[in-house]
Write a protein that holds these residues in place. Sequence first.
Motif, short mmCIF file in Angstrom:
data_model
loop_
_atom_site.label_atom_id
_atom_site.label_comp_id
_atom_site.label_asym_id
_atom_site.label_seq_id
_atom_site.Cartn_x
_atom_site.Cartn_y
_atom_site.Cartn_z
N GLN A 1 0.83 -1.21 0.00
CA GLN A 1 0.00 0.00 0.00
C GLN A 1 0.86 1.25 0.00
O GLN A 1 0.61 2.21 -0.74
CB GLN A 1 -0.93 0.00 1.24
N MET A 2 1.89 1.23 0.87
CA MET A 2 2.78 2.40 0.97
C MET A 2 3.51 2.65 -0.34
O MET A 2 3.70 3.78 -0.76
CB MET A 2 3.80 2.20 2.10
N MET A 3 3.93 1.56 -1.00
CA MET A 3 4.66 1.71 -2.25
C MET A 3 3.79 2.34 -3.33
O MET A 3 4.26 3.11 -4.14
CB MET A 3 5.22 0.37 -2.71
N LYS A 4 2.50 2.00 -3.29
CA LYS A 4 1.59 2.60 -4.27
C LYS A 4 1.43 4.09 -4.00
O LYS A 4 1.37 4.91 -4.90
CB LYS A 4 0.20 1.92 -4.18
N LYS A 5 1.33 4.43 -2.71
CA LYS A 5 1.08 5.83 -2.34
C LYS A 5 2.33 6.69 -2.49
O LYS A 5 2.24 7.89 -2.70
CB LYS A 5 0.60 5.90 -0.88
N MET A 6 3.49 6.10 -2.33
CA MET A 6 4.72 6.91 -2.29
C MET A 6 5.71 6.47 -3.37
O MET A 6 6.50 5.55 -3.15
CB MET A 6 5.39 6.77 -0.93
N PRO A 7 5.67 7.12 -4.52
CA PRO A 7 6.59 6.73 -5.61
C PRO A 7 8.05 6.83 -5.20
O PRO A 7 8.87 6.00 -5.57
CB PRO A 7 6.26 7.73 -6.73
N SER A 8 8.40 7.85 -4.41
CA SER A 8 9.81 8.02 -4.02
C SER A 8 10.25 6.86 -3.12
O SER A 8 11.37 6.37 -3.20
CB SER A 8 10.03 9.35 -3.30
N PHE A 9 9.32 6.40 -2.26
CA PHE A 9 9.60 5.27 -1.37
C PHE A 9 9.83 4.01 -2.21
O PHE A 9 10.75 3.23 -1.97
CB PHE A 9 8.42 5.10 -0.42
N ARG A 10 8.96 3.86 -3.26
CA ARG A 10 9.07 2.71 -4.13
C ARG A 10 10.43 2.71 -4.84
O ARG A 10 11.10 1.69 -4.96
CB ARG A 10 7.93 2.71 -5.16
N LYS A 11 10.83 3.90 -5.30
CA LYS A 11 12.12 4.02 -6.01
C LYS A 11 13.28 3.65 -5.08
O LYS A 11 14.20 2.93 -5.46
CB LYS A 11 12.28 5.46 -6.53
N GLN A 12 13.21 4.14 -3.84
CA GLN A 12 14.27 3.85 -2.85
C GLN A 12 14.39 2.33 -2.63
O GLN A 12 15.48 1.78 -2.64
CB GLN A 12 13.93 4.50 -1.51
N LEU A 13 13.24 1.70 -2.44
CA LEU A 13 13.25 0.26 -2.18
C LEU A 13 13.74 -0.52 -3.39
O LEU A 13 14.51 -1.46 -3.25
CB LEU A 13 11.83 -0.22 -1.81
N THR A 14 13.30 -0.11 -4.59
CA THR A 14 13.72 -0.81 -5.81
C THR A 14 15.23 -0.72 -5.98
O THR A 14 15.89 -1.70 -6.28
CB THR A 14 13.01 -0.18 -7.05
N GLN A 15 15.77 0.50 -5.80
CA GLN A 15 17.23 0.70 -5.90
C GLN A 15 17.98 -0.23 -4.97
O GLN A 15 18.94 -0.89 -5.35
CB GLN A 15 17.57 2.15 -5.51
N LYS A 16 17.50 -0.28 -3.74
CA LYS A 16 18.22 -1.09 -2.75
C LYS A 16 18.05 -2.58 -3.04
O LYS A 16 18.98 -3.36 -2.82
CB LYS A 16 17.75 -0.73 -1.33
N ALA A 17 16.90 -2.95 -3.57
CA ALA A 17 16.67 -4.36 -3.94
C ALA A 17 17.63 -4.78 -5.06
O ALA A 17 18.17 -5.88 -5.03
CB ALA A 17 15.22 -4.56 -4.37
N VAL A 18 17.86 -3.88 -6.02
CA VAL A 18 18.80 -4.16 -7.12
C VAL A 18 20.19 -4.44 -6.56
O VAL A 18 20.84 -5.43 -6.91
CB VAL A 18 18.88 -2.95 -8.11
#
Length: 592
Positions: free
Chosen positions: A325-342
Amino acid sequence: MATGPENGLKRIVWKRIKETIIEDCRKSEVWKILILDQFTTKLLSSCCKMSDLMSEKITIVEDLHKMREPVLEMKAIYFMTPTAQSVDAFIADFKPKPKYKSAYVYFTDYCPDDLFNNMKLYCAKYIRICKEINISFMPHEAQVFTCANPGAFQSIYSPNSQDKKKTLETLADQLVTLCATLDEYPGVRYKRDTNVECAKILAELVDNKLSRYYQMDESSKKKDKTQAQLLIVERGFDPVSPILHELTYQAMAYDLIDIHNDTYKYKSKDGSEKQAVLNEDDALWVKLRHKHIAEVSELIPKMLKEISASKKQPDGKISISNLAQMMKKMPSFRKQLTQKAVHLQLAEDCMTHFSNNVEKLCKAEQDLAVGSDVDGVKVKDPMRTLLPVLLHPYTTYDKIRAVLLYIFSVNGTTEENLNKLIQHVKIEEEKEVILNWKELGVPVITSPSFLSRKATRRDRSQHETYKLSRWTPLIKDVMEDAVENKLDTREWPHQSECPTAWNGSGAVSARQKHKSSSQDERRTGSRLIVFVVGGISYSEMRCAYEVTQAVKSCQVIVGSSHILTPTSLLDDIKVLSKQSMQTFKIEERSND
């Protein structure tokens, strides 16, 4: 001195392009087409995004060498290399019928008279502007550039090369455009090498071309030398660094993982294929790339926990559904998590290779390279260090790398011994991968004609290092010595003198001319440019940042014809002595 991507080469190049190409075209309010060839497509992609071009009223970007529909009401900006192929393609756009209303032509470098006259002959009435903007190098990172020419290695070092002189001339022209872009007129020095003379020849060419360039400067005033040095060195100067297994994140990843065009492809946890581009748009990559893999493996999970903690629900609980839910609401949060997952995935991939094979290899490699073990005890018999590697079922290339490190450590071995090693590794059919190092001036077989190459190293015994990362690339010693004005003039002759006030560790010449620019972009201090003839490794690139960080008052920039990995270097070495029949194929393809 300000460093980092925001003050790096890519930004400087984009600023230069804006001040020339974009500024000229800004005077016209209409939307325009930008037409690029292969080199300028890469160049522009390296320093700007499509959105940057759109904001400058460039609506379409086209390939010069592909079929295009005419758009007679639009003006076209041509940004291209001054080659016969590009100029012919340009002429074809206006002869017999024009494809565009008019042309604004910008060359990366000096356009030869015959090509320029051809353009005038057929297209003069359509050309509104024709300029040379002097950017024929590729900004790869904040402090790294290339000449985008991996083939230069073959041209320069192959005994069968037909175009060595032409290749060195082209590299010299590209180096001059680098200096022009940085507004530097450096003193030029080269590493003396009795076995090969490419660095010496290139230094002479660069110095002469720089002198001519600054005599012909637009201001018609002869420019004084600036607070800069350009050092030119052969690839064979340090054969060890590009062959060792490196354990810093960037160098390790490019060595062990299949990364092409800076693109890392991987499978996510749900099994889907994903890819990520490893460049300076990724702030986390910039932060991690020069750290040891042990630190990277600790840092990324910590960062993930910190993000999760900062976004927890008021009751302190966090679940997968909440996260989604948070990732949908917060694009910047999603980007941060994606970067770190990579980077979590890439670091895991590196560590898998490390624990499978590389860890065991590293100890032997470091002992051979450094000449002593972890406790500082001298390696008396390098063959005893090498044998366990040869007896273990490592890959052929890993064994070749170890054999080469052994040969470098003893400054060349006997022919009998070498033949035994080649048989042991079972590379009788491709033994050139070892023998051809002699073309780089590196002794493979002991011979009185090869002079000893053992460099005196800086003492780093007090420095904290990881046990499996004790080797320091030779280029770092050179950078530090240059900054401290300690380079031996017998080893590093001056092709042209630096200003008398040169002092990389602090002094600034009062004569240094600054172009008018905003205060935050104005450079203070000196610049050291190091160019390696025939490829530079990721560990050597890292040294430029480390020395700049340590000195602060001197920015170190490194470059080469191209960037190499251990595998690509060995592949190039292997075919060095083969008669090349490919030139005809390349020419045929280029006319397609």
